[in-house]
Structures are given as structure tokens and as C-alpha cells.
Design an enzyme around this catalytic site. Structure first.
Site, PDB file in Angstrom:
ATOM      1  N   THR A 157       8.600 -38.540   7.382  1.00  0.00           N
ATOM      2  CA  THR A 157       8.099 -39.678   6.622  1.00  0.00           C
ATOM      3  C   THR A 157       8.374 -40.953   7.427  1.00  0.00           C
ATOM      4  O   THR A 157       9.281 -40.980   8.262  1.00  0.00           O
ATOM      5  CB  THR A 157       8.729 -39.737   5.219  1.00  0.00           C
ATOM      6  OG1 THR A 157      10.148 -39.811   5.359  1.00  0.00           O
ATOM      7  CG2 THR A 157       8.357 -38.515   4.394  1.00  0.00           C
TER       8      THR A 157
ATOM      9  N   THR B  73       9.669 -44.237   7.203  1.00  0.00           N
ATOM     10  CA  THR B  73      10.958 -44.920   7.330  1.00  0.00           C
ATOM     11  C   THR B  73      12.024 -43.978   7.862  1.00  0.00           C
ATOM     12  O   THR B  73      12.863 -44.370   8.682  1.00  0.00           O
ATOM     13  CB  THR B  73      11.390 -45.515   5.971  1.00  0.00           C
ATOM     14  OG1 THR B  73      10.373 -46.425   5.530  1.00  0.00           O
ATOM     15  CG2 THR B  73      12.710 -46.246   6.080  1.00  0.00           C
ATOM     16  N   CYS B  74      11.987 -42.734   7.439  1.00  0.00           N
ATOM     17  CA  CYS B  74      12.971 -41.746   7.891  1.00  0.00           C
ATOM     18  C   CYS B  74      12.842 -41.491   9.386  1.00  0.00           C
ATOM     19  O   CYS B  74      13.844 -41.351  10.099  1.00  0.00           O
ATOM     20  CB  CYS B  74      12.803 -40.441   7.116  1.00  0.00           C
ATOM     21  SG  CYS B  74      12.888 -40.647   5.328  1.00  0.00           S
ATOM     22  N   SER B  75      11.602 -41.428   9.876  1.00  0.00           N
ATOM     23  CA  SER B  75      11.337 -41.108  11.279  1.00  0.00           C
ATOM     24  C   SER B  75      11.428 -42.309  12.220  1.00  0.00           C
ATOM     25  O   SER B  75      11.695 -42.139  13.402  1.00  0.00           O
ATOM     26  CB  SER B  75       9.933 -40.510  11.421  1.00  0.00           C
ATOM     27  OG  SER B  75       9.869 -39.250  10.810  1.00  0.00           O
TER      28      SER B  75
ATOM     29  N   LEU C  86      16.842 -41.864  10.719  1.00  0.00           N
ATOM     30  CA  LEU C  86      17.360 -40.878  11.666  1.00  0.00           C
ATOM     31  C   LEU C  86      17.543 -41.469  13.063  1.00  0.00           C
ATOM     32  O   LEU C  86      18.608 -41.278  13.671  1.00  0.00           O
ATOM     33  CB  LEU C  86      16.463 -39.636  11.702  1.00  0.00           C
ATOM     34  CG  LEU C  86      16.846 -38.553  12.717  1.00  0.00           C
ATOM     35  CD1 LEU C  86      18.264 -38.040  12.507  1.00  0.00           C
ATOM     36  CD2 LEU C  86      15.837 -37.397  12.656  1.00  0.00           C
TER      37      LEU C  86
END
Length: 161
Positions: A46, A48-50, A54
Site C-alpha cells: 500500500t 504509505t506503507c511502501s 517500512l
């Protein structure tokens, strides 16, 4: 009810991929006798996560581990194959351990789930970070809105100081 500082990590068995293939990991054993930073993202791949969550922990892994942290674990309600691929693509190997919460059992046992069906994602883990020492939560930062403000790597370093 959400897990809080002073609580023990719930004992859940999860499956993950290792160099030897699919294996089972017991969360109580994973956190026992160690200092771990656990952070959760709503979903692998996703935006923001990528692009932010992370990658921040990957780039700051040396600084975080330099503060006495034995392991940094990324949790997401995704299957082991997705977590392994996402971790490889992001360069997490040797820096951040990718822990799949395939059915959301671990996130649910901690009381840290959210229903984001409106975005087509169903029930996922909330975005958070915590420091766990010998299986006991020492700090917990849960995001209230969108984005990464209290659960990112930079804030984690502030909390570890």
C-alpha cells in the site's frame, strides 16, 4: 480492548516463510528474552506503507539496533508469500523481519485492528509501533489518522533515547 503498556504479548501461532520454507512461529517465543521493536502496517504494497513506513525502519535499522534492540519486526495482515516478496523488494533482509498476520489473529488478540472495508481492504491491523522487552509492552504508539506521525522510525528512535 487494546493491548497497553505493561501487558504481555498474546501467544499466537503464525506461519511465515524462512529459508527452509513455510514454518510456524509462536509469538510468545519470538519476543521472549529479547528487546524488539514491532511496527504494524495496514497492508503490504500500500502507498504509505511502501513509501514511508517500512522504508523508514529499513534505513534506520542500524540506529535502532544500536539502541539495544535485538530485532525490528514489521507486522501486516497479509499472507507469508506477500510479506516475503514485499520485504525482498524493499531491501528489508537482515534489517527488518517480515511477520505475516495471515488472518489478523495476532492484531485482533492485541485489540489493534481496523475495518477499512470502505477502501476495499477489509479488516486490517492498525498502524502502530511498540517496544517489547521480554514479551512485555514497554511503549506503544498508535496512529489516529492517516500517515505516519507517531509510529515511524524517527519517532521510534526518539522513544528509545
Amino acid at each position: 480492548m487494546s493491548i497497553k503498556v505493561g501487558d504481555k504479548i498474546p501467544e499466537i501461532k503464525l506461519k511465515w516463510l524462512t529459508a527452509d520454507g513455510m514454518s510456524e512461529v509462536n509469538t510468545a517465543e519470538l519476543f521472549a528474552g529479547r528487546t524488539v521493536v514491532l511496527f504494524s502496517v495496514p497492508g503490504a504494497y500500500t502507498p504509505t506503507c511502501s513509501m514511508e513506513h517500512l522504508p523508514g525502519f529499513i534505513s534506520r535499522a542500524g540506529d535502532i539496533k544500536g539502541k539495544g534492540v535485538d530485532d525490528i519486526i514489521c507486522l501486516a495482515v497479509n499472507d507469508p508469500f506477500v510479506m516475503m516478496s514485499w520485504g525482498k523488494e524493499q531491501g528489508a533482509e537482515g534489517k527488518v523481519t517480515m511477520l505475516p498476520d495471515w488472518h489478523g489473529d495476532f492484531s485482533s488478540a492485541m485489540g489493534l485492528t481496523q475495518d477499512i472495508s470502505v477502501a476495499g481492504l477489509g479488516v486490517r491491523g492498525k498502524r502502530f509501533s511498540m517496544r517489547v522487552v521480554d514479551g512485555v509492552v514497554q511503549s506503544l504508539d498508535v496512529e489516529e489518522g492517516k500517515g505516519v506521525s507517531v509510529s515511524g522510525a524517527d519517532q521510534c528512535l526518539v522513544n528509545l533515547a
